[in-house]
Write an enzyme that holds these catalytic residues in place. Structure first.
Site, PDB file in Angstrom:
ATOM      1  N   GLY A  74       0.786  -1.238   0.000  1.00 38.15           N
ATOM      2  CA  GLY A  74       0.000   0.000   0.000  1.00 38.15           C
ATOM      3  C   GLY A  74       0.814   1.281   0.000  1.00 38.15           C
ATOM      4  O   GLY A  74       0.367   2.291   0.549  1.00 38.15           O
ATOM      5  N   MET A  76      -3.728  -6.487  -7.690  1.00 37.54           N
ATOM      6  CA  MET A  76      -3.169  -7.482  -8.590  1.00 37.54           C
ATOM      7  C   MET A  76      -4.212  -8.411  -9.207  1.00 37.54           C
ATOM      8  O   MET A  76      -3.908  -9.530  -9.604  1.00 37.54           O
ATOM      9  CB  MET A  76      -2.103  -8.308  -7.850  1.00 37.54           C
ATOM     10  CG  MET A  76      -0.976  -7.470  -7.292  1.00 37.54           C
ATOM     11  SD  MET A  76      -0.179  -6.408  -8.529  1.00 37.54           S
ATOM     12  CE  MET A  76       0.622  -7.640  -9.542  1.00 37.54           C
ATOM     13  N   LEU A 122      -7.457  -8.522 -12.195  1.00 39.21           N
ATOM     14  CA  LEU A 122      -8.138  -7.828 -13.276  1.00 39.21           C
ATOM     15  C   LEU A 122      -9.625  -7.747 -12.946  1.00 39.21           C
ATOM     16  O   LEU A 122     -10.258  -8.767 -12.649  1.00 39.21           O
ATOM     17  CB  LEU A 122      -7.952  -8.581 -14.590  1.00 39.21           C
ATOM     18  CG  LEU A 122      -6.545  -8.612 -15.180  1.00 39.21           C
ATOM     19  CD1 LEU A 122      -6.513  -9.506 -16.416  1.00 39.21           C
ATOM     20  CD2 LEU A 122      -6.069  -7.206 -15.527  1.00 39.21           C
ATOM     21  N   HIS A 158       0.813   1.321 -14.325  1.00 35.64           N
ATOM     22  CA  HIS A 158       1.599   0.233 -14.893  1.00 35.64           C
ATOM     23  C   HIS A 158       3.063   0.667 -14.920  1.00 35.64           C
ATOM     24  O   HIS A 158       3.353   1.793 -15.343  1.00 35.64           O
ATOM     25  CB  HIS A 158       1.119  -0.092 -16.311  1.00 35.64           C
ATOM     26  CG  HIS A 158       1.934  -1.159 -16.981  1.00 35.64           C
ATOM     27  ND1 HIS A 158       2.070  -2.428 -16.456  1.00 35.64           N
ATOM     28  CD2 HIS A 158       2.672  -1.138 -18.116  1.00 35.64           C
ATOM     29  CE1 HIS A 158       2.860  -3.139 -17.244  1.00 35.64           C
ATOM     30  NE2 HIS A 158       3.243  -2.386 -18.251  1.00 35.64           N
ATOM     31  N   ALA A 163     -11.171  -3.355 -20.579  1.00 34.02           N
ATOM     32  CA  ALA A 163     -11.239  -4.815 -20.465  1.00 34.02           C
ATOM     33  C   ALA A 163      -9.918  -5.498 -20.806  1.00 34.02           C
ATOM     34  O   ALA A 163      -9.783  -6.702 -20.601  1.00 34.02           O
ATOM     35  CB  ALA A 163     -12.347  -5.352 -21.372  1.00 34.02           C
TER      36      ALA A 163
END
Length: 204
Positions: free
Chosen positions: A15, A93, A95, A112, A145
């Site tokens: 975090g 971590m 999707l 990223h 997506a």
């Protein structure tokens, strides 16, 4: 965006990006506030950071659900309960899926550790080093997506040194990533933003 937009931050580990956001939000002039922190696992430092800051937390573990789709729906429900204006994936971590994006698409951002569209996936710093690029960096993008494919909000450039290892390069990328995240989320909160195809414009 309303006055002091509401942020829900999702984490999976220590975090450090969350802490940078919590520290920034402590100043009302930053323009946003963290109203909840969620995670995909128990007993992580990211949740402890939120609890020390007095921020509500929740956990949605994939293994607790019969399918990935049911987990995605439950995660979306838990996030929705806090009525966020912006969702920030800060070292999250997993999707998110179709249901989550139906509800929070266009207002969920992620980082990223590479300069998108180069080196997507889990090993951006390693892949950049192996390819031999002279600069890499970090990207903040609006989640879609795909894997690290969303419209780009901001990027920070990090030079690659001749003696870099994956670890040393990744540490410098993370430092640049935190600064970029805090600055960009603050601007999104204060100024608003629009997403037009592949282009993100800050300032409404």
């Amino acid at each position: 965006m309303p006055a002091r937009p509401r942020l829900v931050v999702l984490v999976s580990g220590s975090g450090t990006n969350l802490q940078a956001l919590l520290d920034a939000c402590a100043d009302p002039s930053y323009g946003a506030r963290v109203v909840a922190v969620g995670a995909d696992r128990d007993d992580i430092e990211g949740l402890a950071r939120a609890e020390r800051a007095g921020v509500p937390t929740f956990v949605a573990k994939v293994g607790d659900f019969s399918s990935r789709e049911n987990w995605d729906r439950a995660l979306a429900d838990k996030v929705a309960a806090f009525e966020p204006d912006l969702v920030v994936l800060a070292g999250f971590m997993k999707l998110v899926g179709e249901t989550f994006l139906e509800r929070f698409g266009g207002r969920t951002v992620n980082t990223h550790p590479a300069l998108s569209p180069s080196f997507p996936g889990m090993h951006g710093p390693r892949d950049a080093l192996e390819y031999g690029v002279k600069v890499t960096g970090a990207t903040l993008f609006v989640v879609d997506a795909g894997v690290d494919t969303g419209a780009i909000v901001a990027q920070a450039v990090v030079p690659v040194a001749d003696d870099d290892t994956v670890e040393t390069l990744h540490e410098r990328i993370k430092t640049a990533e935190r600064a970029m995240l805090v600055e960009s989320v603050g601007r999104m909160a204060r100024e608003g933003f629009t997403v037009d195809g592949r282009r993100v414009r800050l300032g409404g």
